[in-house]
Design a protein around this motif. Structure first.
Motif, PDB file in Angstrom:
ATOM      1  N   ASN A 126      40.397  47.589  44.519  1.00 36.73           N
ATOM      2  CA  ASN A 126      41.588  47.444  45.351  1.00 36.73           C
ATOM      3  C   ASN A 126      42.453  46.307  44.794  1.00 36.73           C
ATOM      4  OD1 ASN A 126      40.281  45.074  46.042  1.00 36.73           O
ATOM      5  ND2 ASN A 126      39.405  45.936  47.903  1.00 36.73           N
ATOM      6  N   ASP A 127      43.529  46.021  45.493  1.00 38.45           N
ATOM      7  CA  ASP A 127      44.458  45.003  44.985  1.00 38.45           C
ATOM      8  C   ASP A 127      43.836  43.620  44.900  1.00 38.45           C
ATOM      9  OD1 ASP A 127      46.656  46.297  44.175  1.00 38.45           O
ATOM     10  OD2 ASP A 127      47.748  46.150  46.072  1.00 38.45           O
ATOM     11  N   ARG A 128      43.031  43.307  45.883  1.00 43.39           N
ATOM     12  CA  ARG A 128      42.407  41.975  45.874  1.00 43.39           C
ATOM     13  C   ARG A 128      41.545  41.805  44.634  1.00 43.39           C
ATOM     14  NH1 ARG A 128      38.775  40.741  50.216  1.00 43.39           N
ATOM     15  NH2 ARG A 128      38.865  38.625  49.394  1.00 43.39           N
ATOM     16  N   LEU A 129      40.739  42.827  44.361  1.00 45.10           N
ATOM     17  CA  LEU A 129      39.872  42.726  43.200  1.00 45.10           C
ATOM     18  C   LEU A 129      40.704  42.663  41.925  1.00 45.10           C
ATOM     19  CD1 LEU A 129      37.095  42.674  41.978  1.00 45.10           C
ATOM     20  CD2 LEU A 129      37.053  45.167  41.985  1.00 45.10           C
ATOM     21  N   ARG A 130      41.742  43.473  41.876  1.00 44.12           N
ATOM     22  CA  ARG A 130      42.598  43.481  40.695  1.00 44.12           C
ATOM     23  C   ARG A 130      43.194  42.084  40.467  1.00 44.12           C
ATOM     24  NH1 ARG A 130      44.248  48.723  40.565  1.00 44.12           N
ATOM     25  NH2 ARG A 130      44.917  48.379  42.702  1.00 44.12           N
ATOM     26  N   ARG A 131      43.665  41.482  41.540  1.00 40.48           N
ATOM     27  CA  ARG A 131      44.241  40.139  41.403  1.00 40.48           C
ATOM     28  C   ARG A 131      43.183  39.131  40.984  1.00 40.48           C
ATOM     29  NH1 ARG A 131      47.389  41.106  45.896  1.00 40.48           N
ATOM     30  NH2 ARG A 131      45.831  40.095  47.210  1.00 40.48           N
ATOM     31  N   ALA A 132      42.014  39.227  41.625  1.00 34.27           N
ATOM     32  CA  ALA A 132      40.947  38.272  41.292  1.00 34.27           C
ATOM     33  C   ALA A 132      40.605  38.363  39.811  1.00 34.27           C
ATOM     34  CB  ALA A 132      39.709  38.546  42.140  1.00 34.27           C
ATOM     35  N   ILE A 133      40.605  39.565  39.296  1.00 34.24           N
ATOM     36  CA  ILE A 133      40.260  39.746  37.889  1.00 34.24           C
ATOM     37  C   ILE A 133      41.350  39.215  36.962  1.00 34.24           C
ATOM     38  CG2 ILE A 133      39.967  41.496  36.095  1.00 34.24           C
ATOM     39  CD1 ILE A 133      38.286  43.106  38.037  1.00 34.24           C
ATOM     40  N   THR A 134      42.574  39.556  37.263  1.00 32.20           N
ATOM     41  CA  THR A 134      43.632  39.113  36.351  1.00 32.20           C
ATOM     42  C   THR A 134      43.846  37.603  36.445  1.00 32.20           C
ATOM     43  OG1 THR A 134      45.303  39.631  38.012  1.00 32.20           O
ATOM     44  CG2 THR A 134      44.839  41.319  36.387  1.00 32.20           C
ATOM     45  N   ASN A 135      43.496  37.012  37.583  1.00 29.54           N
ATOM     46  CA  ASN A 135      43.667  35.568  37.712  1.00 29.54           C
ATOM     47  C   ASN A 135      42.427  34.780  37.322  1.00 29.54           C
ATOM     48  OD1 ASN A 135      46.265  35.888  38.622  1.00 29.54           O
ATOM     49  ND2 ASN A 135      45.643  35.970  40.783  1.00 29.54           N
ATOM     50  N   SER A 136      41.403  35.464  36.884  1.00 30.26           N
ATOM     51  CA  SER A 136      40.159  34.759  36.588  1.00 30.26           C
ATOM     52  C   SER A 136      40.364  33.694  35.522  1.00 30.26           C
ATOM     53  CB  SER A 136      39.110  35.762  36.112  1.00 30.26           C
ATOM     54  OG  SER A 136      38.020  35.070  35.532  1.00 30.26           O
ATOM     55  N   PRO A 137      39.788  32.530  35.739  1.00 23.59           N
ATOM     56  CA  PRO A 137      39.916  31.455  34.747  1.00 23.59           C
ATOM     57  C   PRO A 137      39.093  31.727  33.492  1.00 23.59           C
ATOM     58  CG  PRO A 137      38.499  30.766  36.537  1.00 23.59           C
ATOM     59  CD  PRO A 137      39.029  32.107  36.915  1.00 23.59           C
ATOM     60  N   ILE A 138      38.146  32.610  33.575  1.00 27.15           N
ATOM     61  CA  ILE A 138      37.340  32.929  32.394  1.00 27.15           C
ATOM     62  C   ILE A 138      37.538  34.400  32.059  1.00 27.15           C
ATOM     63  CG2 ILE A 138      35.619  31.161  32.883  1.00 27.15           C
ATOM     64  CD1 ILE A 138      33.854  33.357  34.001  1.00 27.15           C
ATOM     65  N   PRO A 139      37.301  34.773  30.813  1.00 24.68           N
ATOM     66  CA  PRO A 139      37.586  36.137  30.374  1.00 24.68           C
ATOM     67  C   PRO A 139      36.774  37.186  31.127  1.00 24.68           C
ATOM     68  CG  PRO A 139      36.872  34.760  28.526  1.00 24.68           C
ATOM     69  CD  PRO A 139      36.802  33.911  29.731  1.00 24.68           C
ATOM     70  N   VAL A 140      37.419  38.289  31.414  1.00 23.43           N
ATOM     71  CA  VAL A 140      36.767  39.398  32.100  1.00 23.43           C
ATOM     72  C   VAL A 140      36.955  40.668  31.269  1.00 23.43           C
ATOM     73  CG1 VAL A 140      36.726  40.814  34.174  1.00 23.43           C
ATOM     74  CG2 VAL A 140      37.259  38.381  34.351  1.00 23.43           C
ATOM     75  N   VAL A 141      35.888  41.418  31.122  1.00 21.41           N
ATOM     76  CA  VAL A 141      36.002  42.741  30.522  1.00 21.41           C
ATOM     77  C   VAL A 141      35.633  43.758  31.583  1.00 21.41           C
ATOM     78  CG1 VAL A 141      35.121  44.331  28.783  1.00 21.41           C
ATOM     79  CG2 VAL A 141      35.438  41.920  28.215  1.00 21.41           C
ATOM     80  N   VAL A 142      36.495  44.744  31.757  1.00 22.24           N
ATOM     81  CA  VAL A 142      36.259  45.763  32.770  1.00 22.24           C
ATOM     82  C   VAL A 142      35.740  47.037  32.113  1.00 22.24           C
ATOM     83  CG1 VAL A 142      37.342  47.241  34.492  1.00 22.24           C
ATOM     84  CG2 VAL A 142      38.030  44.852  34.297  1.00 22.24           C
ATOM     85  N   ILE A 143      34.617  47.526  32.625  1.00 23.71           N
ATOM     86  CA  ILE A 143      34.159  48.854  32.215  1.00 23.71           C
ATOM     87  C   ILE A 143      34.575  49.812  33.310  1.00 23.71           C
ATOM     88  CG2 ILE A 143      32.193  50.304  31.659  1.00 23.71           C
ATOM     89  CD1 ILE A 143      30.695  47.917  30.701  1.00 23.71           C
ATOM     90  N   GLY A 144      35.531  50.661  32.986  1.00 22.64           N
ATOM     91  CA  GLY A 144      36.075  51.549  33.999  1.00 22.64           C
ATOM     92  C   GLY A 144      37.572  51.536  33.848  1.00 22.64           C
ATOM     93  N   SER A 145      38.282  51.384  34.947  1.00 21.74           N
ATOM     94  CA  SER A 145      39.720  51.196  34.784  1.00 21.74           C
ATOM     95  C   SER A 145      40.262  50.399  35.943  1.00 21.74           C
ATOM     96  CB  SER A 145      40.431  52.535  34.673  1.00 21.74           C
ATOM     97  OG  SER A 145      40.471  53.143  35.937  1.00 21.74           O
ATOM     98  N   LEU A 146      41.394  49.773  35.693  1.00 24.33           N
ATOM     99  CA  LEU A 146      41.914  48.799  36.649  1.00 24.33           C
ATOM    100  C   LEU A 146      43.330  49.152  37.036  1.00 24.33           C
ATOM    101  CD1 LEU A 146      40.472  46.364  37.731  1.00 24.33           C
ATOM    102  CD2 LEU A 146      41.772  44.931  36.162  1.00 24.33           C
ATOM    103  N   GLY A 147      43.725  50.389  36.787  1.00 28.04           N
ATOM    104  CA  GLY A 147      45.124  50.723  37.008  1.00 28.04           C
ATOM    105  C   GLY A 147      45.900  50.435  35.743  1.00 28.04           C
ATOM    106  N   GLU A 148      47.169  50.736  35.809  1.00 26.54           N
ATOM    107  CA  GLU A 148      47.994  50.647  34.600  1.00 26.54           C
ATOM    108  C   GLU A 148      48.118  49.205  34.118  1.00 26.54           C
ATOM    109  OE1 GLU A 148      48.629  53.516  33.448  1.00 26.54           O
ATOM    110  OE2 GLU A 148      47.748  54.334  35.282  1.00 26.54           O
TER     111      GLU A 148
END
Lengths: 345, 345
Positions: A126-148
């Motif tokens: 959801n949006d909250r998770l998307r924001r949390a991921i893009t704002n993460s202070p450390i690198p995140v790799v997503v397996i799956g998809s996060l929207g455009e």
DNA sequence: TTGTACGCGTTATCAT
DNA sequence: ATGATAACGCGTACAA
């Protein structure tokens, strides 16, 4: 009550902190000192602090692998690949089962205190998770998809396309009454696979009126078995055109639940009904009959995610990568009519 | 080339390290400072160091779960239980696949730099490993066994006894020609299960000449299938007294490999041959036919191991505990003759 | 709002 | 062989 430190051990032993350190970690020290320090350590119940030690000695990085439930064989395959990829000298990989989405958000928010990088494979985003991921202070790799165009590294597989290969496969074998056995639609896998099914129906020239989706409560064996039992009730008494002759399941577990229901109902596999799964888990290969399944290359995705993260550690500036793997249909007995039977018909 | 630190970011931004810290982690700071610091961080490719941050903020403990291969469903069950037991606020649990014994030794030796505690479930244990474990600077909990009176916490299950319950079960159903399908004997599971088999033969009053052990190269489906294929070759042509009528497998995977071989040979399960496994993995419940299996309570053992470790963290002085769980036979269709068939015979 | 300075627990360097 | 001391990288109380 607080955890004892090396200071306290040294004090209790009546030596300097440096001697205490040496005595415990095998440096040079007199037998007498060693004895005293060990005694004091034992007395106080001292254990060295991993974090402090790691800081001082230049620890390898730490990466967290976050999934909904590590019991899922699919995630196990990823974990295994990740662990193999980073190797023994490399980063340590810790596992955390998030369960709900909210917990995933919390995890990403607070993970920075515990890890240098995150690999996450969320089932609901959801949006909250998307924001949390893009704002993460450390690198995140997503397996799956996060929207455009989310600005993060992503390992993606087109599961809709994967469903398409399964549909095309059974269609090519003459099946026309397809049932897509799916799980909840408010999940990433659920919604994308639904899309794939209906698209394949259209492009494959199948009759939409003879194909349908049915939903189980969950992506599990038992939920699928229950749902499929309804599907097969009175199968033999129906007209051929009303009999499902192929079940495309959203994953292997559900396919197996459905096959169990079919067996209970006295149906023959694959003659009466064919079955396909998704994920190509080990169970698909050994099940009886063995299960045709769409591999989503879980191990390879895990490996790629680990590589992406390691590379980002080295080159923080690099533009976010989106790497895709192709689904791959693995044909087995659940969709194979034996030569003898074909000849007989 | 070295990883940039907060110092360098602060210097590049022309502010103090304290301001840099605040700017990045959401403390009070002027918009101008925040902008400058973020720019500098981005420029340098800065990511906060998990270890240092953890040390400063009072990190939760870290525990390492070491197994030969995390792909094994049995270990997955343990991992899942461990992770659930320590909870989200608690220690983080990282996984490491050791593969060979030598690697296990290295792991235990060097793990102290990376963890505050270890849970290990070794499949082969030699003197070196035993010493490495007893000399570990940080607490170790062993799932399995380490030989007599090793001074460490151990979670144990009597797998020999477990094999015994399986033997007694098929014997009670009238089977006399038992085959114990085992893996390599130089492993803990291999040797203890062998012991259990022969003991059960004796105490159960079975004829030793009609019962035997056969060995597969590995505890896997494919190895078991290959070995079992020999076993069933020409089964129908043999005298009844020479036909195996029950296969006790050392684990579920091997049981399934053997069942596949039996099906290939045209045998009926359980009528011609009964099968039992060990571990009660999920696959046993959903296989067709479902598989009678001796549960070794993997999840419970994982949970207990985590508890033991957490308790030792709190009470370092406590005498080493040895906690045992009881094996439990789960009867399913692979050993169930239906009523109709019994009446007909 | 910003900067200085200290400490988290440990290991390593350098004298003694 | 031992002890004092400086780091490791970061957060934060305190002072400015």
């Amino acid at each position: 009550m607080a955890r004892p430190t090396l200071h306290q051990v040294a004090a209790a032993a009546g030596v300097s902190i440096a001697s205490a350190s040496r005595a415990l970690s095998g440096g040079v020290a007199s037998p007498r000192t060693i004895a005293k320090v060990r005694a004091a350590a034992r007395e106080l119940g001292y254990f060295p602090d991993a974090t402090a030690r790691a800081l001082r000695t230049g620890a390898p990085r730490r990466i967290t692998f976050a999934v909904d439930d590590i019991g899922n064989p699919n995630y196990v395959a990823m974990l295994r690949a990740i662990e193999a990829e980073v190797g023994h000298g490399g980063p340590s990989v810790s596992v955390t089962s998030t369960g709900s989405s909210d917990q995933a958000v919390e995890l990403v928010r607070h993970a920075a205190t515990a890890a240098d990088g995150i690999i996450i494979s969320p089932i609901r985003v959801n949006d909250r998770l998307r924001r949390a991921i893009t704002n993460s202070p450390i690198p995140v790799v997503v397996i799956g998809s996060l929207g455009e165009d989310a600005p993060v590294d992503v390992v993606h597989v087109d599961s809709a396309k994967g469903i398409g290969t399964a549909v095309a496969h059974v269609a090519a074998l003459g099946r026309r009454n397809l049932v897509f056995l799916n799980g909840p639609l408010d999940t990433n896998p659920g919604s994308s696979r639904e899309r794939g099914f209906y698209r394949a129906i259209r492009t494959g020239g199948l009759d939409p009126d003879r194909c349908r989706q049915v939903l189980a409560d969950d992506f599990t064996v038992s939920a699928a078995r229950k749902t499929a039992a309804h599907l097969f009730a009175g199968w033999q008494r129906r007209r051929a055109v009303d009999r499902p002759d192929a079940v495309i399941a959203a994953n292997d577990l559900m396919a197996i639940g459905a096959m169990n229901a079919a067996t209970d109902a006295g149906l023959r596999i694959p003659d009466d009904v064919m079955f396909t799964g998704v994920d190509d888990t080990e169970i698909a290969a050994v099940y009886n009959p063995s299960l045709t399944s769409v591999s989503l290359e879980a191990a390879q995705r895990g490996r790629l995610a680990a590589q992406l993260l390691l590379e980002r550690f080295e080159e923080p500036h690099r533009a976010p990568h989106l790497v895709s793997v192709e689904p791959r249909l693995v044909v087995r007995r659940s969709t194979t009519i034996s030569t003898a039977e074909v000849l007989a018909s």
